[in-house]
Motif scaffolding. Structure first.
Motif, short mmCIF file in Angstrom:
data_model
loop_
_atom_site.label_atom_id
_atom_site.label_comp_id
_atom_site.label_asym_id
_atom_site.label_seq_id
_atom_site.Cartn_x
_atom_site.Cartn_y
_atom_site.Cartn_z
N UNK A 1 0.83 -1.20 0.00
CA UNK A 1 0.00 0.00 0.00
C UNK A 1 0.87 1.25 0.00
N UNK A 2 1.89 1.27 0.86
CA UNK A 2 2.77 2.44 0.93
C UNK A 2 3.49 2.69 -0.39
N UNK A 3 3.99 1.61 -0.99
CA UNK A 3 4.69 1.74 -2.27
C UNK A 3 3.77 2.28 -3.35
N UNK A 4 2.53 1.81 -3.40
CA UNK A 4 1.58 2.28 -4.41
C UNK A 4 1.25 3.75 -4.20
N UNK A 5 1.05 4.16 -2.94
CA UNK A 5 0.73 5.56 -2.66
C UNK A 5 1.90 6.48 -3.02
N UNK A 6 3.12 6.04 -2.74
CA UNK A 6 4.29 6.85 -3.08
C UNK A 6 4.46 6.95 -4.59
N UNK A 7 4.21 5.84 -5.31
CA UNK A 7 4.30 5.88 -6.77
C UNK A 7 3.23 6.80 -7.35
N UNK A 8 2.04 6.79 -6.75
CA UNK A 8 0.98 7.68 -7.22
C UNK A 8 1.35 9.15 -6.99
N UNK A 9 1.95 9.44 -5.82
CA UNK A 9 2.36 10.82 -5.53
C UNK A 9 3.44 11.27 -6.51
N UNK A 10 4.38 10.36 -6.82
CA UNK A 10 5.44 10.71 -7.76
C UNK A 10 4.87 10.97 -9.16
N UNK A 11 3.89 10.15 -9.58
CA UNK A 11 3.26 10.37 -10.88
C UNK A 11 2.49 11.69 -10.90
N UNK A 12 1.83 12.00 -9.79
CA UNK A 12 1.08 13.26 -9.71
C UNK A 12 2.02 14.46 -9.78
N UNK A 13 3.20 14.33 -9.17
CA UNK A 13 4.17 15.43 -9.21
C UNK A 13 4.68 15.68 -10.63
N UNK A 14 4.65 14.64 -11.46
CA UNK A 14 5.08 14.79 -12.87
C UNK A 14 3.92 15.12 -13.79
N UNK A 15 2.74 15.33 -13.22
CA UNK A 15 1.58 15.64 -14.04
C UNK A 15 0.98 14.42 -14.73
N UNK A 16 1.26 13.22 -14.21
CA UNK A 16 0.77 11.99 -14.82
C UNK A 16 -0.22 11.28 -13.91
N UNK A 17 -0.95 12.04 -13.11
CA UNK A 17 -1.85 11.42 -12.15
C UNK A 17 -3.00 10.67 -12.81
N UNK A 18 -3.31 10.97 -14.08
CA UNK A 18 -4.39 10.28 -14.79
C UNK A 18 -3.89 9.06 -15.56
#
Length: 217
Positions: free
Chosen positions: A168-185
């Motif tokens: 769960x933690x790894x997935x949330x951190x990967x999602x945050x990193x994608x969001x920071x690059x503008x790839x949250x979708x």
């Protein structure tokens, strides 16, 4: 205490303990109870919750578990943090049951789910992991007759419990990193890094077990 920063430059999330929570030291009556007794009580509670029908019995069972948590003096902010994700799932299930089978059944299903999760949280929060795994190893002794050492079974359970919060933690951190690059979708921007990190974690765990001689004949 400050959070460590992730590779994306943002604050790293605090460790996610999952719905079962983390051990909280204490000297309450619940803490002093034998781990085997607490595990047996949780099993009986699960059977009773399934057998008894109606929202009244479900609410009574939940009240007893809440009372047990109060006696154990558990920190409610940590307990609630683990139960909230389950509550969201319970609400969705309850909404469907309300539509399909009526409010009584919906209330029973939601309350039963919360009761079992909170009871499991009380168990893990008042019982050291090594003591709980020792009980599981004793219960698994009959598995020796089919070639499975009880210690291996207990170790497998421990690894599964540890892998859930890591996932769960790894997935949330990967999602945050994608969001920071503008790839949250983009699901790919989240799932691929999370999968790579989980595979690396699995390899590291396997190497650590091999270094200790675990799993060898």
């Amino acid at each position: 205490m400050r959070w460590r920063r992730s590779g994306a430059g943002g604050p790293r999330r605090p460790p996610w303990a999952g719905p079962l929570g983390l051990y909280h030291p204490g000297a309450s009556l619940v803490h002093r109870a034998h781990p085997g007794f607490k595990l047996a009580t949780l099993t009986v509670l699960g059977v009773v919750v399934v057998v008894l029908r109606g929202p009244v019995s479900s609410i009574v069972a939940l009240a007893l578990v809440v009372l047990t948590a109060l006696v154990a003096r558990l920190p409610w902010h940590r307990t609630a943090r683990g139960v909230v994700p389950v509550l969201a799932t319970a609400v969705l299930i309850g909404a469907y049951q309300w539509w399909a089978r009526g409010p009584a059944v919906a209330t029973e299903v939601v309350v039963d789910l919360l009761t079992l999760v909170l009871a499991a949280t009380v168990l893990t929060a008042t019982t050291r992991a090594d003591a709980l795994l020792a009980v599981l190893a004793r219960l698994a002794r009959p598995l020796r007759h089919v070639g499975l050492p009880p210690e291996t079974f207990a170790l497998a359970v421990a690894l599964v419990l540890r892998a859930i919060p890591v996932l769960v933690t790894t997935t949330l951190e990967a999602r945050d990193a994608a969001r920071a690059r503008g790839l949250d979708r983009s699901p790919r921007a989240t799932l691929v890094p999370a999968a790579v990190r989980m595979v690396a974690h699995a390899h590291a765990t396997g190497d650590a077990l091999a270094a200790r001689g675990l799993g060898e004949d």
